[in-house]
Write a protein that holds these residues in place. Structure first.
Motif, PDB file in Angstrom:
ATOM      1  N   LYS A 147       0.323  23.904 -55.360  1.00 54.65           N
ATOM      2  CA  LYS A 147       1.447  23.701 -54.441  1.00 54.65           C
ATOM      3  C   LYS A 147       1.137  22.646 -53.402  1.00 54.65           C
ATOM      4  CE  LYS A 147       5.670  24.842 -53.569  1.00 54.65           C
ATOM      5  NZ  LYS A 147       6.709  24.596 -54.574  1.00 54.65           N
ATOM      6  N   ASP A 187       8.740  23.561 -58.253  1.00 55.27           N
ATOM      7  CA  ASP A 187       8.914  25.016 -58.307  1.00 55.27           C
ATOM      8  C   ASP A 187       8.012  25.551 -59.424  1.00 55.27           C
ATOM      9  OD1 ASP A 187       9.657  27.635 -58.368  1.00 55.27           O
ATOM     10  OD2 ASP A 187      11.762  27.271 -58.899  1.00 55.27           O
ATOM     11  N   GLU A 207       6.789  28.514 -59.940  1.00 61.03           N
ATOM     12  CA  GLU A 207       7.170  29.823 -60.481  1.00 61.03           C
ATOM     13  C   GLU A 207       8.102  29.671 -61.677  1.00 61.03           C
ATOM     14  OE1 GLU A 207       8.694  32.474 -57.568  1.00 61.03           O
ATOM     15  OE2 GLU A 207       6.899  32.406 -56.294  1.00 61.03           O
TER      16      GLU A 207
END
Length: 408
Positions: free
Chosen positions: A234, A241, A243
């Protein structure tokens, strides 16, 4: 006894204990391990924490300052807190009490160093330098012009903001570096303070210990890199994104594992990344082993991987290696760069797990000459001492240098 502090952005785990040889060092020094994960970035979550009398948690900045203030001037601080923008205030605090920073470069076998050591690479760099225009040199000399050019090129969009943020992080890094007098202990051979690579020590212990396979029957092992959950991802790509990438990443990976198992009549097992903490097994129930990478590689028929630092194990144990990637994984710029370097270094194609149909030629050995070059570059096989012995000697030498500096 010499006071030694080890600062790490993680709780004490088997991995960190093994790498720093902290149990052994605690017998020779007044040792403390400081878990700084609450006040720095990136930080690493631990799936299993070791309890030791020398380990303590640093809860906040006042707690850090309180602990720093009680240390003697000749303390040896081994710090693995990242030199990045977010941590600048923390580094400023630490250096205001003690400017001597010891860093143990366990990752000095970076693949970029191996790639850059080749004659082909050196010749290409020379050619590229000759092509550099006066305008490009001007941009490097005056960063503000460079930023303006990039703003116009990206039209001020997300790509420009990403570029600008990377430049800011780099400037903060360069601000943090001068705060310290730096001592480097490296796993690269023939340095002033050289130690064995922990992977090499582990390799020797497995070879000499008569390794008994952890898995029944034939199997290949996948070297997990904790994608897309690794804490550094990150910070490297804040706009992604990660996830949302989990489902397509694991779906593609598991489909490829199915094909490998069928083609080679074997199982695929997972060497879990040390910072991974999978609540639910994302590998379709395939067994995950933590802190057993060397043992798994030793008895495997081959190794599947992206660009793991644990490449040392298949090289040392002389196992076939298959480099794999997919669209989801390649969203991460650092991984994308590294896996391309792996491909260049070991002259291996990268298999796209999203679309490959025929895996019959996937598990191929590394060229013996390349393998020998890698071993010669990163492992000093002439050293007979263990790391706990080498680290004691190096810390004592660094301490003597610090004391002499205080006296002058």
């Amino acid at each position: 006894m010499i006071k030694v502090i080890i600062m790490v952005p993680s709780a004490l785990t088997e991995r960190w204990q093994s790498m720093f040889c902290s149990d052994e060092l605690s017998k020779f020094f007044d040792l403390e391990y400081w878990d700084c994960s609450k006040i720095c970035r990136p930080f690493f979550e631990a799936s299993s924490v070791l309890k030791r009398c020398y380990s303590r948690i640093i809860n906040d900045f006042p707690d850090m300052e309180s602990n720093l203030s009680r240390l003697p001037k000749d303390v040896v601080i081994i710090s693995h807190i990242h030199l990045e923008g977010f941590n600048y205030k923390l580094h400023k605090l630490i250096s205001s009490y003690n400017r001597n920073r010891v860093y143990i470069d366990f990752w000095a076998n970076r693949i970029s160093l191996f790639v850059e050591s080749s004659k082909d690479y050196a010749e290409n760099v020379k050619k590229d330098l000759k092509k550099k225009s006066v305008w490009e040199k001007l941009l490097r000399t005056f960063p503000s012009i460079d930023c303006l050019v990039k703003f116009m090129e990206y039209k001020g969009g997300p790509e420009f903001r990403k570029y600008r943020d990377e430049k800011r992080k780099l400037r903060r890094y360069y601000k943090a570096v001068p705060l310290y007098n730096r001592f480097l202990i490296s796993v690269k051979p023939h340095m002033r303070y050289s130690i064995n690579h922990p992977d090499y020590e582990k390799y020797l212990s497995v070879v000499n210990g008569g390794n008994k396979s952890l898995v029944d029957g034939r199997y290949t092992v996948f070297l997990d890199q904790c994608f897309p959950c690794h804490p550094t991802l990150k910070s490297e790509n804040p706009d992604i994104d990660f996830e949302a990438l989990a489902q397509p990443y694991y779906s593609s990976l598991n489909s490829f594992f199915d094909k490998i198992e069928k083609e080679y009549n074997c199982r695929v097992v997972i060497a879990g990344h040390p910072v991974a903490n999978y609540g639910q097994n994302p590998f379709c129930g395939r067994p995950i082993f933590y802190f057993k990478t060397a043992e798994l590689v030793a008895s495997s028929i081959a190794v599947l991987m992206h660009c793991s630092f644990s490449i040392s194990y298949p090289i040392l144990f002389d196992k076939p290696v298959c480099l794999i990637a997919n669209k989801a994984l390649l969203q991460a710029t650092e991984i994308r760069s590294n896996i391309n370097k792996f491909s260049i270094a070991f002259k291996k194609d990268i298999i796209d797990t999203d679309c490959i149909a025929d895996v019959s030629e996937s598990l191929t050995p590394i060229d013996e000459m390349i393998r020998k070059q890698y071993i010669d570059m990163f492992f000093d096989t002439s050293i007979k001492e263990r790391n706990d012995q080498l680290l004691v000697r190096h810390i004592e030498s660094i301490h003597e240098t610090i004391v002499n500096g205080l006296a002058s």
